[in-house]
Design an enzyme around this catalytic site. Structure first.
Site, PDB file in Angstrom:
ATOM      1  N   ASP A  86       0.902  -1.082  -0.059  1.00 50.42           N
ATOM      2  CA  ASP A  86      -0.106  -0.070  -0.197  1.00 50.42           C
ATOM      3  C   ASP A  86       0.836   1.239  -0.051  1.00 50.42           C
ATOM      4  OD1 ASP A  86      -2.183   1.510   0.251  1.00 50.42           O
ATOM      5  OD2 ASP A  86      -2.661   0.975   2.240  1.00 50.42           O
ATOM      6  N   GLY A 110       0.222   5.440  -4.322  1.00 49.11           N
ATOM      7  CA  GLY A 110      -0.372   6.810  -4.792  1.00 49.11           C
ATOM      8  C   GLY A 110       0.280   7.920  -3.879  1.00 49.11           C
ATOM      9  N   ARG A 113      -0.168   8.848 -10.363  1.00 53.13           N
ATOM     10  CA  ARG A 113      -0.213   7.837  -9.496  1.00 53.13           C
ATOM     11  C   ARG A 113       0.467   6.795 -10.239  1.00 53.13           C
ATOM     12  NH1 ARG A 113      -3.730   7.137  -5.518  1.00 53.13           N
ATOM     13  NH2 ARG A 113      -4.160   5.092  -5.935  1.00 53.13           N
ATOM     14  N   SER A 137     -10.332  -7.554  -5.349  1.00 55.72           N
ATOM     15  CA  SER A 137     -11.605  -7.514  -6.087  1.00 55.72           C
ATOM     16  C   SER A 137     -12.438  -6.395  -6.116  1.00 55.72           C
ATOM     17  CB  SER A 137     -12.600  -8.766  -5.598  1.00 55.72           C
ATOM     18  OG  SER A 137     -12.720  -8.686  -4.251  1.00 55.72           O
ATOM     19  N   ASN A 159     -10.794  -3.242  -6.328  1.00 55.78           N
ATOM     20  CA  ASN A 159      -9.979  -2.351  -7.179  1.00 55.78           C
ATOM     21  C   ASN A 159     -10.519  -1.877  -8.603  1.00 55.78           C
ATOM     22  OD1 ASN A 159      -6.671  -3.403  -5.809  1.00 55.78           O
ATOM     23  ND2 ASN A 159      -7.999  -1.723  -5.393  1.00 55.78           N
ATOM     24  N   LEU A 170      -6.783  -5.041   7.376  1.00 58.57           N
ATOM     25  CA  LEU A 170      -6.596  -6.315   6.308  1.00 58.57           C
ATOM     26  C   LEU A 170      -7.117  -6.064   5.019  1.00 58.57           C
ATOM     27  CD1 LEU A 170      -6.796  -9.218   9.022  1.00 58.57           C
ATOM     28  CD2 LEU A 170      -4.948  -7.881   8.355  1.00 58.57           C
ATOM     29  N   SER A 171      -8.146  -5.292   4.847  1.00 57.59           N
ATOM     30  CA  SER A 171      -8.817  -4.902   3.606  1.00 57.59           C
ATOM     31  C   SER A 171      -9.064  -6.240   2.892  1.00 57.59           C
ATOM     32  CB  SER A 171      -7.919  -4.037   2.728  1.00 57.59           C
ATOM     33  OG  SER A 171      -7.672  -2.950   3.266  1.00 57.59           O
TER      34      SER A 171
HETATM   35  C1  FPP Z   1      -1.630   0.374  -3.250  1.00 53.52           C
HETATM   36  O1  FPP Z   1      -1.369   1.553  -3.463  1.00 53.52           O
HETATM   37  C2  FPP Z   1      -1.176  -0.487  -4.481  1.00 53.52           C
HETATM   38  C3  FPP Z   1      -2.099  -1.109  -5.353  1.00 53.52           C
HETATM   39  C4  FPP Z   1      -3.691  -1.193  -5.255  1.00 53.52           C
HETATM   40  C5  FPP Z   1      -1.520  -1.981  -6.277  1.00 53.52           C
HETATM   41  C6  FPP Z   1      -0.297  -2.611  -6.086  1.00 53.52           C
HETATM   42  C7  FPP Z   1       0.380  -2.953  -7.285  1.00 53.52           C
HETATM   43  C8  FPP Z   1       1.667  -2.870  -7.790  1.00 53.52           C
HETATM   44  C9  FPP Z   1       2.799  -2.723  -6.730  1.00 53.52           C
HETATM   45  C10 FPP Z   1       2.285  -2.966  -8.951  1.00 53.52           C
HETATM   46  C11 FPP Z   1       1.696  -4.242  -9.872  1.00 53.52           C
HETATM   47  C12 FPP Z   1       2.212  -5.774  -9.140  1.00 53.52           C
HETATM   48  C13 FPP Z   1       2.762  -6.536  -9.722  1.00 53.52           C
HETATM   49  C14 FPP Z   1       2.850  -7.550  -8.911  1.00 53.52           C
HETATM   50  C15 FPP Z   1       3.399  -6.528 -10.920  1.00 53.52           C
HETATM   51  P1  FPP Z   1      -2.517   2.640  -3.608  1.00 53.52           P
HETATM   52  O2  FPP Z   1      -2.499   3.042  -4.949  1.00 53.52           O
HETATM   53  O3  FPP Z   1      -3.802   2.250  -3.025  1.00 53.52           O
HETATM   54  O4  FPP Z   1      -1.772   3.772  -2.701  1.00 53.52           O
HETATM   55  P2  FPP Z   1      -2.243   5.032  -1.896  1.00 53.52           P
HETATM   56  O5  FPP Z   1      -3.340   4.273  -0.919  1.00 53.52           O
HETATM   57  O6  FPP Z   1      -1.281   5.962  -1.593  1.00 53.52           O
HETATM   58  O7  FPP Z   1      -3.302   5.761  -2.930  1.00 53.52           O
END
Ligand code: FPP
Length: 238
Positions: A26, A29, A39, A72, A74, A193-194
């Site tokens: 996490d 962003g 982002r 699911s 996202n 835990l989301s």
């Molecule tokens: C959370 O950060 C991250 C995600 C929803 C995606 C995780 C994906 C990757 C690290 C890249 C792809 C993965 C692989 C295995 C190739 P957020 O966007 O929710 O961050 P924020 O809470 O700060 O906005």
């Protein structure tokens, strides 16, 4: 002269007795926002963190590393961001598969990855097939995964076979063939835990760090494992 970072411990002792570590990645962003970047740049940096962490897990002799890449829920994100995340996943498989394969890493997916675009599904299936017989670290990527959905699916399958017992349900989980979860890490300071591995986390140790996912690496994994090694696990006993 540039200062040299201390080498990470390698071998099974470095995993500090943990067999299976899972990570809620996490903060991509927020990492980007702090740098006034889009982002997508945070997600791209997040993939670099994935690379470093998988390599470290493999060096440490960890049996299994599970990463929450796409929940699911996202799908609620803007279409543009979903496209960017899918693109990064495809690029990750294309660019890194050979290295992982030659390092004996076995890829596994939990969640319904067939919901992604056909090209991504094809790449994923190719990667699964190519690495299926590898015997080193198992890299589990959770894609379109939700733990409640996994439990409902498992309960239905178990019910079709007979009484729903603890063991019957457990053998129907997406993670049935994986070692028990020892440590669940979440980055970025959020403490929840989301909908990730809810059943599997029953006796896992939890570790929360303020570090944003793109800053995570082998050293951060070693720090989390050090914390794990200091925990007393009683599984409800004395
Ligand atoms: C959370 O950060 C991250 C995600 C929803 C995606 C995780 C994906 C990757 C690290 C890249 C792809 C993965 C692989 C295995 C190739 P957020 O966007 O929710 O961050 P924020 O809470 O700060 O906005």
């Amino acid at each position: 002269m540039a200062s040299k970072a201390a080498p990470l411990q390698s071998g099974s002792g470095a995993a500090r007795g943990a067999r299976h570590v899972a990570i809620i990645m996490d903060g991509n962003g927020r990492w980007a926002k702090k740098r006034l970047l889009p982002r997508a740049a945070g997600h791209k940096a997040g993939v670099d963190a994935v690379r470093k962490t998988v390599r470290a897990a493999q060096d440490m002799g960890l049996e299994c590393l599970t990463l929450y890449a796409f929940s699911s829920e996202n799908w609620k994100r803007p279409e543009q961001e979903i496209m960017e995340l899918t693109g990064l996943m495809k690029r990750f498989i294309k660019a890194d598969l050979d290295e992982f394969h030659s390092n004996n890493v076995r890829l596994r997916i939990i969640g319904n990855y067939t919901a992604f675009e056909p090209e991504a599904v094809e790449l994923i299936e190719g990667a699964l097939a190519k690495t299926a017989n590898n015997t080193g670290c198992t890299l589990v990527i959770a894609l379109n995964y939700g733990s409640q959905d996994e439990l409902v699916r498992a309960a239905n399958r178990a019910a079709q076979k007979g009484e729903i017992t603890l063991e019957a349900l457990e053998t129907e989980l997406d993670t049935a063939d994986l070692p028990p979860l020892d440590l669940l890490i979440r980055t970025s300071g959020e403490i929840r835990l989301s909908n990730f591995l809810l059943w599997q986390a029953a006796y896992a140790e939890l570790y929360f760090t303020d570090m944003l996912w793109p800053d995570f690496d082998g050293k951060a994994l070693a720090t989390a494992l050090e914390s794990f090694a200091g925990r007393e696990r009683r599984y409800g006993g004395l």
